[in-house]
Design an enzyme around this catalytic site. Structure first.
Site, PDB file in Angstrom:
ATOM      1  CB  ALA A  33      83.623  95.413  80.034  1.00  0.00           C
ATOM      2  N   GLY A  35      84.501  88.529  80.830  1.00  0.00           N
ATOM      3  CA  GLY A  35      85.194  87.501  80.728  1.00  0.00           C
ATOM      4  C   GLY A  35      84.610  86.743  79.345  1.00  0.00           C
ATOM      5  N   GLY A  37      81.767  88.495  77.936  1.00  0.00           N
ATOM      6  CA  GLY A  37      81.550  89.412  77.047  1.00  0.00           C
ATOM      7  C   GLY A  37      82.467  89.848  75.960  1.00  0.00           C
ATOM      8  NE  ARG A 105      79.808  77.020  89.140  1.00  0.00           N
ATOM      9  CZ  ARG A 105      80.235  75.699  88.938  1.00  0.00           C
ATOM     10  NH1 ARG A 105      80.102  75.070  90.051  1.00  0.00           N
ATOM     11  NH2 ARG A 105      80.442  75.064  87.956  1.00  0.00           N
ATOM     12  CG  ASP A 174      75.598  72.095  79.417  1.00  0.00           C
ATOM     13  OD1 ASP A 174      76.757  72.392  80.294  1.00  0.00           O
ATOM     14  OD2 ASP A 174      74.599  72.656  79.528  1.00  0.00           O
ATOM     15  CG  HIS A 201      73.986  75.540  82.230  1.00  0.00           C
ATOM     16  ND1 HIS A 201      74.830  74.888  81.589  1.00  0.00           N
ATOM     17  CD2 HIS A 201      74.681  76.649  82.599  1.00  0.00           C
ATOM     18  CE1 HIS A 201      76.180  75.109  81.687  1.00  0.00           C
ATOM     19  NE2 HIS A 201      76.063  76.357  82.313  1.00  0.00           N
TER      20      HIS A 201
HETATM   21  N1  LIG Z   1      75.225  79.364  80.565  1.00  0.00           N
HETATM   22  C1  LIG Z   1      76.484  78.930  80.532  1.00  0.00           C
HETATM   23  O1  LIG Z   1      76.739  78.015  79.840  1.00  0.00           O
HETATM   24  C2  LIG Z   1      77.504  79.809  81.191  1.00  0.00           C
HETATM   25  C3  LIG Z   1      78.953  79.366  80.943  1.00  0.00           C
HETATM   26  C4  LIG Z   1      79.931  80.310  81.707  1.00  0.00           C
HETATM   27  C5  LIG Z   1      79.653  81.260  82.447  1.00  0.00           C
HETATM   28  N2  LIG Z   1      78.158  81.576  82.409  1.00  0.00           N
HETATM   29  C6  LIG Z   1      77.946  82.691  83.527  1.00  0.00           C
HETATM   30  O2  LIG Z   1      78.101  83.978  82.821  1.00  0.00           O
HETATM   31  C7  LIG Z   1      78.058  85.119  83.637  1.00  0.00           C
HETATM   32  C8  LIG Z   1      79.475  85.661  83.177  1.00  0.00           C
HETATM   33  O3  LIG Z   1      80.672  85.059  83.348  1.00  0.00           O
HETATM   34  P1  LIG Z   1      81.884  85.955  83.119  1.00  0.00           P
HETATM   35  O4  LIG Z   1      82.822  84.895  83.459  1.00  0.00           O
HETATM   36  O5  LIG Z   1      81.678  86.766  81.797  1.00  0.00           O
HETATM   37  O6  LIG Z   1      81.944  86.846  84.330  1.00  0.00           O
HETATM   38  P2  LIG Z   1      82.583  88.397  84.567  1.00  0.00           P
HETATM   39  O7  LIG Z   1      82.730  88.874  85.801  1.00  0.00           O
HETATM   40  O8  LIG Z   1      84.194  88.200  83.636  1.00  0.00           O
HETATM   41  O9  LIG Z   1      82.032  89.485  83.539  1.00  0.00           O
HETATM   42  C9  LIG Z   1      80.506  89.863  83.752  1.00  0.00           C
HETATM   43  C10 LIG Z   1      80.329  91.197  83.506  1.00  0.00           C
HETATM   44  O10 LIG Z   1      79.017  91.599  83.773  1.00  0.00           O
HETATM   45  C11 LIG Z   1      79.054  92.715  84.116  1.00  0.00           C
HETATM   46  N3  LIG Z   1      77.864  93.302  84.778  1.00  0.00           N
HETATM   47  C12 LIG Z   1      77.901  93.302  86.252  1.00  0.00           C
HETATM   48  N4  LIG Z   1      76.546  93.739  86.184  1.00  0.00           N
HETATM   49  C13 LIG Z   1      75.909  94.350  85.211  1.00  0.00           C
HETATM   50  C14 LIG Z   1      74.799  94.820  84.746  1.00  0.00           C
HETATM   51  N5  LIG Z   1      73.742  95.336  85.671  1.00  0.00           N
HETATM   52  N6  LIG Z   1      74.567  95.193  83.503  1.00  0.00           N
HETATM   53  C15 LIG Z   1      75.493  94.890  82.377  1.00  0.00           C
HETATM   54  N7  LIG Z   1      76.571  94.450  82.973  1.00  0.00           N
HETATM   55  C16 LIG Z   1      76.958  93.869  84.268  1.00  0.00           C
HETATM   56  C17 LIG Z   1      80.318  93.018  84.991  1.00  0.00           C
HETATM   57  O11 LIG Z   1      80.827  94.413  84.820  1.00  0.00           O
HETATM   58  C18 LIG Z   1      81.436  92.174  83.987  1.00  0.00           C
HETATM   59  O12 LIG Z   1      81.986  92.941  82.944  1.00  0.00           O
HETATM   60  C19 LIG Z   1      78.458  84.402  85.178  1.00  0.00           C
HETATM   61  O13 LIG Z   1      76.987  84.489  85.668  1.00  0.00           O
HETATM   62  C20 LIG Z   1      78.705  82.776  84.779  1.00  0.00           C
HETATM   63  O14 LIG Z   1      78.131  82.029  85.708  1.00  0.00           O
HETATM   64  C21 LIG Z   1      77.381  80.881  81.898  1.00  0.00           C
HETATM   65  O1  LIG Z   2      80.564  76.417  85.796  1.00  0.00           O
HETATM   66  C1  LIG Z   2      80.224  77.611  85.881  1.00  0.00           C
HETATM   67  O2  LIG Z   2      79.608  78.070  86.609  1.00  0.00           O
HETATM   68  C2  LIG Z   2      80.028  78.375  84.493  1.00  0.00           C
HETATM   69  C3  LIG Z   2      79.124  77.598  83.286  1.00  0.00           C
HETATM   70  O3  LIG Z   2      77.934  77.243  83.738  1.00  0.00           O
HETATM   71  C4  LIG Z   2      79.756  76.426  82.796  1.00  0.00           C
HETATM   72  O4  LIG Z   2      79.036  75.301  82.758  1.00  0.00           O
HETATM   73  O5  LIG Z   2      81.174  76.401  82.694  1.00  0.00           O
END
Ligand SMILES: NC(=O)c1ccc[n+]([C@@H]2O[C@H](COP(=O)([O-])OP(=O)(O)OC[C@H]3O[C@@H](n4cnc5c(N)ncnc54)[C@H](O)[C@@H]3O)[C@@H](O)[C@H]2O)c1
Ligand SMILES: O=C(O)C[C@H](O)C(=O)O
Length: 341
Positions: A33, A35, A37, A105, A174, A201
């Site tokens: 649910a 951003g 997801g 972040r 990346d 990353h």
């Molecule tokens: N690997 C990458 O390249 C990359 C890129 C962008 C973001 N991210 C990471 O992805 C993660 C999510 O980012 P986002 O922007 O979607 O955040 P977000 O806050 O929009 O969504 C996160 C979701 O996780 C859910 N959540 C929290 N605890 C939970 C649990 N125990 N079980 C199930 N769901 C749970 C929240 O309810 C929320 O809906 C962050 O840690 C972000 O840093 C990684």
């Molecule tokens: O920068 C972040 O914290 C989210 C993600 O890892 C990204 O590279 O965009």
């Protein structure tokens, strides 16, 4: 809570019987649910290799699942929250689990600043995966990836079900960024520009190997592009101004990686190569157990880990700077799990 009333047993059965393609799979998204997801689930709904899409989050998944389920593709969408054993039901029978759960972040934060919150979230979800779908391919998006992937590995080890071939840190964003940023400088269609990005990353652990791109760069271009690829995430965090980090480009990159894993595993396609952060021999002799390089995917996940290839002197220095940081991030993830045992 279910969005549909179908039992999990019938969900699992259907995953292998009534899809447009004979080898269709069940995929679970944990954090569905959020951003990332929501957009990721939207893209996965368009994937013909998926027969069942199970959306789990601590809130709001019934609505997200009901909405996405109206899209006229073959897959069945179900939404789960923790009540009524929702996590177990989402996971049972899953071939692939994608995890973007956790906090993003805000400006001024590093990915490592997310550790205190996200380590527990990822460990809890990993423990459920180890119990309910121990042979699934686990794709970790939650940051800090350099630490969350080792957390999943240790959690699976504690349950005696760890298979390093089935655990992937998703670093595709990346590579997506690198080809786009290089195209902005050098011209050409980004889809034809292939940049190998290795390491991890976060910041200096992201190491683009621009010398292997077949293009030539001035030193000024090299410095600017390398910095932009390493810190591309910061651009989005800054622009979103407190409202989170990359979600849409991440969903694109994550859907692409999930599709490659599905094509190689349930789809039987050979020769698919993707960059990903996995348990790797590349720098294991220097105590760095996980490292991202190009990886050939096969029926059981990781088939062949590509070596770095030829590096320029500039890139050798970048790798040198990445290794101690990676080692620290990996150790932090491992000791977090050890401290809970
Ligand atoms: N690997 C990458 O390249 C990359 C890129 C962008 C973001 N991210 C990471 O992805 C993660 C999510 O980012 P986002 O922007 O979607 O955040 P977000 O806050 O929009 O969504 C996160 C979701 O996780 C859910 N959540 C929290 N605890 C939970 C649990 N125990 N079980 C199930 N769901 C749970 C929240 O309810 C929320 O809906 C962050 O840690 C972000 O840093 C990684
Ligand atoms: O920068 C972040 O914290 C989210 C993600 O890892 C990204 O590279 O965009």
């Amino acid at each position: 809570m279910f969005v549909t009333t179908r039992s999990i047993a019938s969900t699992a059965k259907r995953a292998f019987s009534t899809s447009a393609v004979s080898n269709a799979a069940k995929v679970a998204v944990l954090g569905a649910a959020g951003g990332i997801g929501q957009s990721l689930s939207l893209l996965l709904k368009q994937n013909p290799n998926i027969s069942d899409l199970a959306l789990y989050d601590i809130v709001n998944t019934p609505g997200v699942a009901a909405d996405i389920s109206h899209i006229n593709t073959n897959s069945k969408v179900t939404g789960y929250v923790p009540e009524n054993n929702g996590l177990a039901k989402a996971l049972e029978g899953s071939n692939v689990v994608v995890i973007p759960a956790g906090v993003p972040r805000k400006p001024g934060m590093t990915r490592d600043d997310l550790f205190n919150t996200n380590a527990s979230i990822v460990q809890g979800l990993a423990d459920a995966c180890a119990q309910y779908c121990p042979t699934a391919h686990i794709l970790i998006i939650s940051n800090p990836v350099n630490s969350t992937v080792p957390i999943v590995a240790e959690t699976f080890k504690a349950r005696g079900v760890y298979d390093p071939k089935r655990l992937f840190g998703v670093t595709s964003l990346d590579v997506v960024r690198a080809s786009r940023f290089v195209s902005e400088v050098k011209g050409g269609d980004p889809k034809d520009i292939h940049i190998t990005v290795v390491g991890g990353h976060s910041g200096v652990t992201i190491v683009p190997l621009l010398s292997q791109s077949g293009k030539s760069f001035t030193q000024e271009e090299l410095d600017a592009l390398t910095h932009r690829i390493q810190f591309g995430g910061d651009e989005v965090v800054k622009a979103k101004d407190g409202k989170g980090s990359a979600t849409l480009s991440m969903a694109f990159a994550g859907a692409r990686f999930a599709n490659s894993v599905l094509e190689a595993t349930v789809g039987g396609k050979r020769g698919i190569v993707e960059p990903t952060f996995v348990e790797s021999p590349v720098f294991a002799d220097q105590g760095v157990e996980f490292f991202a390089t190009n990886v050939e995917l096969g029926a059981n996940g990781v088939e062949k880990i590509h070596p770095l290839g030829k590096l320029s002197a500039y890139e050798e220095k970048l790798v040198e700077a990445a290794l101690p940081e990676l080692k620290k991030n990996i150790a932090k993830g491992k000791s977090f799990v050890a401290s809970k045992q």
